[in-house]
Design a protein around this motif. Sequence first.
Motif, PDB file in Angstrom:
ATOM      1  N   PRO A  12       8.600   3.587   2.858  1.00 18.50           N
ATOM      2  CA  PRO A  12       9.896   2.913   2.759  1.00 18.50           C
ATOM      3  C   PRO A  12       9.783   1.565   2.070  1.00 18.50           C
ATOM      4  O   PRO A  12       8.775   0.859   2.177  1.00 18.50           O
ATOM      5  CB  PRO A  12      10.313   2.752   4.232  1.00 18.50           C
ATOM      6  CG  PRO A  12       9.033   2.757   4.993  1.00 18.50           C
ATOM      7  CD  PRO A  12       8.133   3.690   4.242  1.00 18.50           C
ATOM      8  N   ASP A  13      10.847   1.218   1.347  1.00 15.74           N
ATOM      9  CA  ASP A  13      10.955  -0.091   0.688  1.00 15.74           C
ATOM     10  C   ASP A  13       9.803  -0.368  -0.277  1.00 15.74           C
ATOM     11  O   ASP A  13       9.458  -1.522  -0.534  1.00 15.74           O
ATOM     12  CB  ASP A  13      11.025  -1.229   1.736  1.00 15.74           C
ATOM     13  CG  ASP A  13      12.213  -1.079   2.668  1.00 15.74           C
ATOM     14  OD1 ASP A  13      13.219  -0.474   2.233  1.00 15.74           O
ATOM     15  OD2 ASP A  13      12.139  -1.544   3.810  1.00 15.74           O
ATOM     16  N   GLY A  14       9.165   0.691  -0.773  1.00 11.54           N
ATOM     17  CA  GLY A  14       8.097   0.502  -1.738  1.00 11.54           C
ATOM     18  C   GLY A  14       6.823  -0.072  -1.156  1.00 11.54           C
ATOM     19  O   GLY A  14       5.943  -0.513  -1.910  1.00 11.54           O
ATOM     20  N   LEU A  38       6.164  -0.987  10.585  1.00 18.08           N
ATOM     21  CA  LEU A  38       4.818  -0.508  10.899  1.00 18.08           C
ATOM     22  C   LEU A  38       3.898  -0.687   9.694  1.00 18.08           C
ATOM     23  O   LEU A  38       2.769  -1.164   9.823  1.00 18.08           O
ATOM     24  CB  LEU A  38       4.878   0.954  11.327  1.00 18.08           C
ATOM     25  CG  LEU A  38       3.573   1.586  11.822  1.00 18.08           C
ATOM     26  CD1 LEU A  38       3.852   2.582  12.938  1.00 18.08           C
ATOM     27  CD2 LEU A  38       2.841   2.290  10.690  1.00 18.08           C
ATOM     28  N   LEU A  39       4.366  -0.340   8.497  1.00 23.29           N
ATOM     29  CA  LEU A  39       3.535  -0.490   7.304  1.00 23.29           C
ATOM     30  C   LEU A  39       3.278  -1.952   6.981  1.00 23.29           C
ATOM     31  O   LEU A  39       2.249  -2.292   6.372  1.00 23.29           O
ATOM     32  CB  LEU A  39       4.197   0.196   6.112  1.00 23.29           C
ATOM     33  CG  LEU A  39       4.276   1.731   6.181  1.00 23.29           C
ATOM     34  CD1 LEU A  39       4.968   2.283   4.945  1.00 23.29           C
ATOM     35  CD2 LEU A  39       2.898   2.352   6.330  1.00 23.29           C
ATOM     36  N   ALA A  40       4.192  -2.835   7.405  1.00 20.95           N
ATOM     37  CA  ALA A  40       3.989  -4.268   7.172  1.00 20.95           C
ATOM     38  C   ALA A  40       2.785  -4.807   7.936  1.00 20.95           C
ATOM     39  O   ALA A  40       2.250  -5.867   7.605  1.00 20.95           O
ATOM     40  CB  ALA A  40       5.245  -5.037   7.570  1.00 20.95           C
TER      41      ALA A  40
END
Length: 327
Positions: free
Chosen positions: A12-14, A51-53
């Motif tokens: 998400p969001d690149g 989570l990816l952040a």
Amino acid sequence: MLYTLCGRDIAPDGLSLPPAIELQFGHSPQTHATLADGSHLTCEGWPRADLLAEAPVFLRITAPLDALTRMSFLALSLDVNPAMHRPALAWAARRTEIAVWCTTAFSDLDARIWANAPERLSHRAYLVETAPNTGVSDHKAAADFTGHLHLALPGEVAPLLNRIGDDIDEARIADLDAAHLLLHRLGHLNGPISTASDVATKEPQRSPGQLSRLRDILSEPTIYLSRRVRALAEDLAWIDPDAEAAWHETALIHCTETAEGLKDRSSEWPDDLAEFTALSEMIDDATNLLLLLQMDSGPDQVEDAAGLLHQMRCAFDQCRLGHGVAA
């Protein structure tokens, strides 16, 4: 390739995805993340931006995808640092039965990296090229692969999944053949032995939802047991008959360690289906019996131990396919 398997863009969001992602079957999408400090995060659904952040180093995603009912996928993105290629591939090799080298067009760089990959990865490996308007590579090193495919991504993975599915069917037959070879190598077979085709002719005794849970939980320990049986059969095939007596203890230790590995896995199983309880009890009994067999190391004891592994392998197959608990 990963987005095509999932049927969606999972970043998400690149945001960047971690270098290693595992896809497994699950009743609903769920994401488990491992961070650099070894801690874990879990969220319902596909990977979220928050989570990816956190910059995870590994993601395990479970999802109700048809392809995942027969296999799981480990996607590894190699670091730009060449020094990390071999350790990363060695890590993946321990968790992989079939390798897929996915690249736009197989290059000298691909060839150099693949040349340093662990030998185990090359036993069953496919080269997939995705560059448009090109055929499969004619690079000399590409001949090392089991097969070559050109896929237009995103969208076209059916040819690859069909080949992997055929490999899985072949491997299941090989597992049973290895178990039979193991018993024949050590002594005569006593009584009839169920085969995969025998099991397949029986009507499942569980609902589709229950079958899905059985496959989800029992697939990994079944693969583990198959690998251990196959490894023991291959070792036995190369034993010098004059040195066989000295090998009995090693073979019994191998069987005992296999049962203990299954026991560790069964300790986390639920108890809401009879198959889980019955298999756990079978594993406990087998572990105890194998410990006793080690006290009198000899050909008869090794034959009994091999028979136990084969019985457990047949029981796992019957339970995983919803045919009840093997007698």
